[in-house]
Each structure stands twice: as structure tokens, then as C-alpha cells.
Design a protein around this motif. Structure first.
Motif, short mmCIF file in Angstrom:
data_model
loop_
_atom_site.label_atom_id
_atom_site.label_comp_id
_atom_site.label_asym_id
_atom_site.label_seq_id
_atom_site.Cartn_x
_atom_site.Cartn_y
_atom_site.Cartn_z
N TYR A 195 0.82 -1.20 0.00
CA TYR A 195 0.00 0.00 0.00
C TYR A 195 0.86 1.25 0.00
O TYR A 195 1.86 1.34 0.71
CB TYR A 195 -0.89 0.04 1.24
CG TYR A 195 -2.13 -0.82 1.16
CD1 TYR A 195 -2.02 -2.20 0.99
CD2 TYR A 195 -3.39 -0.27 1.29
CE1 TYR A 195 -3.15 -2.99 0.92
CE2 TYR A 195 -4.53 -1.05 1.23
CZ TYR A 195 -4.41 -2.41 1.05
OH TYR A 195 -5.52 -3.18 0.98
N GLU A 209 -3.83 3.41 0.67
CA GLU A 209 -4.60 2.81 -0.41
C GLU A 209 -3.73 1.75 -1.08
O GLU A 209 -2.50 1.93 -1.18
CB GLU A 209 -5.02 3.87 -1.43
CG GLU A 209 -5.92 3.37 -2.53
CD GLU A 209 -7.24 2.82 -2.00
OE1 GLU A 209 -7.99 3.57 -1.35
OE2 GLU A 209 -7.48 1.62 -2.19
N ASP A 229 -1.90 0.26 -3.94
CA ASP A 229 -1.36 0.99 -5.07
C ASP A 229 -1.14 0.04 -6.25
O ASP A 229 -0.21 -0.76 -6.26
CB ASP A 229 -0.03 1.65 -4.68
CG ASP A 229 0.46 2.60 -5.76
OD1 ASP A 229 1.50 3.25 -5.54
OD2 ASP A 229 -0.20 2.72 -6.81
N TYR A 246 -1.39 9.74 -5.48
CA TYR A 246 -2.30 9.68 -4.33
C TYR A 246 -2.19 10.93 -3.47
O TYR A 246 -3.19 11.41 -2.94
CB TYR A 246 -2.01 8.42 -3.52
CG TYR A 246 -2.49 7.18 -4.22
CD1 TYR A 246 -1.60 6.39 -4.93
CD2 TYR A 246 -3.83 6.82 -4.21
CE1 TYR A 246 -2.04 5.26 -5.60
CE2 TYR A 246 -4.28 5.69 -4.89
CZ TYR A 246 -3.38 4.92 -5.59
OH TYR A 246 -3.82 3.83 -6.26
N ARG A 260 -8.58 9.88 -3.54
CA ARG A 260 -8.17 8.60 -4.11
C ARG A 260 -7.81 7.58 -3.04
O ARG A 260 -7.57 6.42 -3.35
CB ARG A 260 -6.97 8.82 -5.04
CG ARG A 260 -7.31 9.69 -6.24
CD ARG A 260 -6.06 10.16 -6.97
NE ARG A 260 -6.42 11.00 -8.12
CZ ARG A 260 -5.65 11.92 -8.65
NH1 ARG A 260 -4.44 12.14 -8.13
NH2 ARG A 260 -6.05 12.62 -9.68
N LEU A 261 -7.72 8.02 -1.79
CA LEU A 261 -7.40 7.10 -0.69
C LEU A 261 -8.66 6.81 0.10
O LEU A 261 -9.43 7.71 0.42
CB LEU A 261 -6.33 7.69 0.22
CG LEU A 261 -4.99 7.94 -0.45
CD1 LEU A 261 -4.86 9.37 -0.94
CD2 LEU A 261 -3.84 7.61 0.50
N SER A 262 -8.86 5.55 0.43
CA SER A 262 -10.11 5.14 1.06
C SER A 262 -10.02 4.91 2.56
O SER A 262 -11.05 4.82 3.22
CB SER A 262 -10.63 3.87 0.38
OG SER A 262 -9.68 2.83 0.50
N SER A 263 -8.82 4.77 3.09
CA SER A 263 -8.67 4.46 4.52
C SER A 263 -7.92 5.58 5.21
O SER A 263 -6.82 5.95 4.80
CB SER A 263 -7.92 3.15 4.69
OG SER A 263 -8.63 2.08 4.09
#
Length: 131
Positions: free
Chosen positions: A31, A101, A103, A111, A117-120
Motif C-alpha cells: 500500500y 490505499e 497501489d 495519491y 483517491r485514498l479510502s482508509s
């Protein structure tokens, strides 16, 4: 995915802080991970990101405003990413967030320049630079 930030606080201009982000629940070295910040009334911005591994979109990205002052590093053995912040300025005051995220093709610049674009995300840690 769980991200827990620590290390924020109050520091005088010119001082230093080291932020840490402990990660769990995913394959850390696959990630991209980085630091973002948000000041009151401003949009969230990417500060610095580091790629997954040298062979998988590795490398680092720094926002122009922190180049030469901040250093990002990751310890894959400890599942932790750090942000060493030196020569802090009042304009660095913000809540700092760690985010990650998987990658597949982007790399750290992709990012870091697009927070959506990052979910966490972690819960954030406050950094205040004031005399």
C-alpha cells in the motif's frame, strides 16, 4: 484497515515534531501511505506520501510547502509510517491525517495530490505551531 496516528502537539516556531502512524489489518508493504493535513476553513491537502516498495511504485512525494523540512519514512517490519517535521512554521498548524490505499499503478504523487483517491484514514492528530 486501521490507522492510528500519534505524536501531535504544541510546538514553537522553528521546533520539531515526529508523527507516527501505526497500521494494521492489511498487507502494509503493498500500500502507498501518506500524511495529509487540514487547517480550519481549508481543504485537506497532501503533505507527503511514500510508495509501497522500491519495486512497486516506490519513492516519495512532498508538497512544495514542506520540501526540505519534512521527511517521511516507513518501517515495513513495524507496519508504521513516520513524518519528521523540522523548522515548523505557524502555517503548518492543522490536523494531520494518515491515509493509505492499495497501489496498483499510481505511485505516491498520484495519491498525495488527490486525497479522495485514498479510502482508509486515521482519526487525525492536532499539530499547533505557536509562540
Amino acid at each position: 484497515v486501521q490507522l492510528v496516528e500519534s505524536g501531535g502537539g504544541v510546538v514553537q516556531p522553528g521546533g520539531s515534531l515526529r508523527l507516527s502512524c501505526a497500521a494494521s489489518g492489511f498487507t502494509f508493504d503493498s500500500y502507498v501511505i501518506g500524511w495529509f493535513r487540514q487547517a480550519p476553513g481549508k481543504e485537506r491537502e497532501g503533505v507527503s506520501c511514500v510508495g509501497a516498495t522500491p519495486d512497486n511504485f516506490g519513492g516519495t512525494y512532498y508538497a512544495d510547502s514542506v520540501k526540505g523540512r519534512f521527511t517521511i519514512s516507513r518501517d515495513n517490519a513495524k507496519n508504521t509510517v513516520y513524518l519528521q517535521m523540522n523548522s515548523l512554521k505557524p502555517e503548518d498548524t492543522a490536523v494531520y491525517y494518515c491515509a493509505t490505499e492499495r497501489d496498483f499503478s499510481g505511485g505516491p504523487r498520484y495519491y498525495c495530490t488527490g486525497p479522495k483517491r485514498l479510502s482508509s484514514w486515521g482519526q487525525g492528530t492536532q499539530v499547533t505551531v505557536s509562540s
